[in-house]
Design an enzyme around this catalytic site. Structure first.
Site, PDB file in Angstrom:
ATOM      1  N   GLU A   5     -48.745   7.443 -42.197  1.00 30.96           N
ATOM      2  CA  GLU A   5     -47.920   6.219 -42.994  1.00 30.96           C
ATOM      3  C   GLU A   5     -49.255   5.922 -44.199  1.00 30.96           C
ATOM      4  OE1 GLU A   5     -45.974   2.053 -42.775  1.00 30.96           O
ATOM      5  OE2 GLU A   5     -45.840   3.352 -41.167  1.00 30.96           O
ATOM      6  N   ASP A  24     -38.879  -2.379 -42.372  1.00 31.83           N
ATOM      7  CA  ASP A  24     -38.626  -1.289 -43.473  1.00 31.83           C
ATOM      8  C   ASP A  24     -38.358  -0.121 -43.046  1.00 31.83           C
ATOM      9  OD1 ASP A  24     -41.122  -1.346 -42.265  1.00 31.83           O
ATOM     10  OD2 ASP A  24     -42.146  -0.300 -43.741  1.00 31.83           O
ATOM     11  N   GLU A  40     -32.057   4.485 -41.988  1.00 27.33           N
ATOM     12  CA  GLU A  40     -32.684   4.596 -40.447  1.00 27.33           C
ATOM     13  C   GLU A  40     -32.840   3.360 -39.862  1.00 27.33           C
ATOM     14  OE1 GLU A  40     -36.437   6.560 -38.658  1.00 27.33           O
ATOM     15  OE2 GLU A  40     -35.204   8.045 -40.008  1.00 27.33           O
TER      16      GLU A  40
END
Length: 347
Positions: A237, A90, A148
């Site tokens: 996160e 992810d 990315e």
């Protein structure tokens, strides 16, 4: 018949004729149904790292040429797996448009890729309302796409736009960048450390003819820095925080980096740890857009500050991924029924 009766009769006839004409006018020129104009930009564009591919693609496109009667612009982001399969992780990704006045890239949408799968379970892909940027998404337009990803697999990306006619709230829009720390997941504002290198204080002037103004912010945390919270969730996160937007030194808005329901993601199953809630985002979803209305400040100059909730890193990590970061973009959008200039933003 008396003259008075004749006059009365003539008045009645005139009234009937008037109403008859109105009725004919209404039925003879019905309002046509709004049209939707679709524009495909990046189409099955391979984005990868290595193997002759790049994480970033820039290209020029011709979009709708007059947006004054466009009520809504929706952007759809479709991901497909290349023949060898999608990238396993992810990862952070976004779409930007170039502001031709400043030459800067403006982030119009951000998303996180799913773990190792496409997003075909969402019919047209991730949907993001990008109407705020309709002054820039017009005619000849330069767009930027980045995923990315690290590896020669990556994804095949398609981005298309629906320009939907209707009755826009205002004919003219203008937008200026306030914060733009959104290049990479780790180029966001450093959290829990010295953030003095980041300019989080601005002065904003709204044009005098603005009839509406608001802030548009996208923010997502990255990294597994410690100390972890009491429930074992490291920053940025996983740790749930509340950040504030200060206007003229007073907190005006709060952004809660809290769960948005990763376990109910329509892109499922994924080939990784997609179910646990992150801080304000999920794998395989668009990152939420946060809108804060500034109607009371139109025509004024005011100060802006983005304030992150206090937390201090001990320099450790729970995953080998050092540091905690908040990728943050904020724009100020103004609207009017008369042509309007961009808001002025100064350091």
């Amino acid at each position: 018949m008396e003259i008075r009766d004749i006059r009365t009769g003539l008045v009645v006839i005139l009234i009937c004729l008037l109403f008859s004409n109105c009725s004919k006018n209404e039925t003879s020129a019905p309002e046509r149904d709004p049209q939707t104009f679709n524009f495909i930009t990046f189409e099955n564009q391979r984005i990868a790292f290595g193997g002759g591919h790049s994480q970033t693609v820039i290209a020029n496109f011709n979009l709708h040429d007059d947006n004054t009667n466009i009520e809504t612009i929706n952007m759809y982001i479709k991901l497909r797996c290349p023949s060898g399969g999608c990238n396993a992780w992810d990862v952070y990704a976004n779409i930007k448009v170039k502001d031709t006045d400043s030459g800067e890239w403006y982030e119009i949408g951000r998303y996180i890729t799913p773990y190792g799968v496409d997003n075909s379970q969402v019919a047209r892909g991730f949907k993001i309302d990008v109407t705020d940027f309709k002054a820039l998404l017009q005619g000849a337009t330069e767009l930027f796409a980045r995923i990315e990803t690290w590896g020669p697999d990556g994804w095949e990306l398609t981005v298309d736009f629906d320009f939907i006619e209707g009755h826009p709230d205002y004919k003219y829009y203008a937008v200026s960048k306030v914060l733009g720390y959104d290049e990479w997941s780790t180029s966001g504002v450093v959290y829990g450390d010295d953030a003095s290198a980041f300019d989080l204080n601005k002065e904003i002037t709204i044009p005098n003819n603005a009839e509406s103004a608001h802030l548009r912010t996208i923010i997502s945390g990255w990294g597994h820095a410690t100390p972890a919270d009491s429930d074992g969730r490291p920053c940025a996160e996983w740790c749930f925080r509340t950040h504030n937007v200060k206007i003229n030194g007073t907190t005006a808005f709060s952004h809660k980096m809290e769960p948005i329901g990763c376990g109910s993601n329509p892109v499922n199953p994924q080939n990784g740890n997609w179910i646990p809630d992150r801080a304000g985002w999920c794998p395989g979803m668009a990152v939420p857009v946060r809108i804060n209305n500034l109607s009371s400040t139109t025509g004024n100059t005011f100060t802006f500050e983005y304030e992150y909730e206090d937390w201090t890193s001990d320099g450790g990590t729970s995953s080998g991924q050092n540091g905690a970061y908040y990728a943050t973009s904020t724009f100020v959008v103004v609207k009017s029924d008369s042509p309007i200039s961009k808001p002025e933003v100064v350091d």
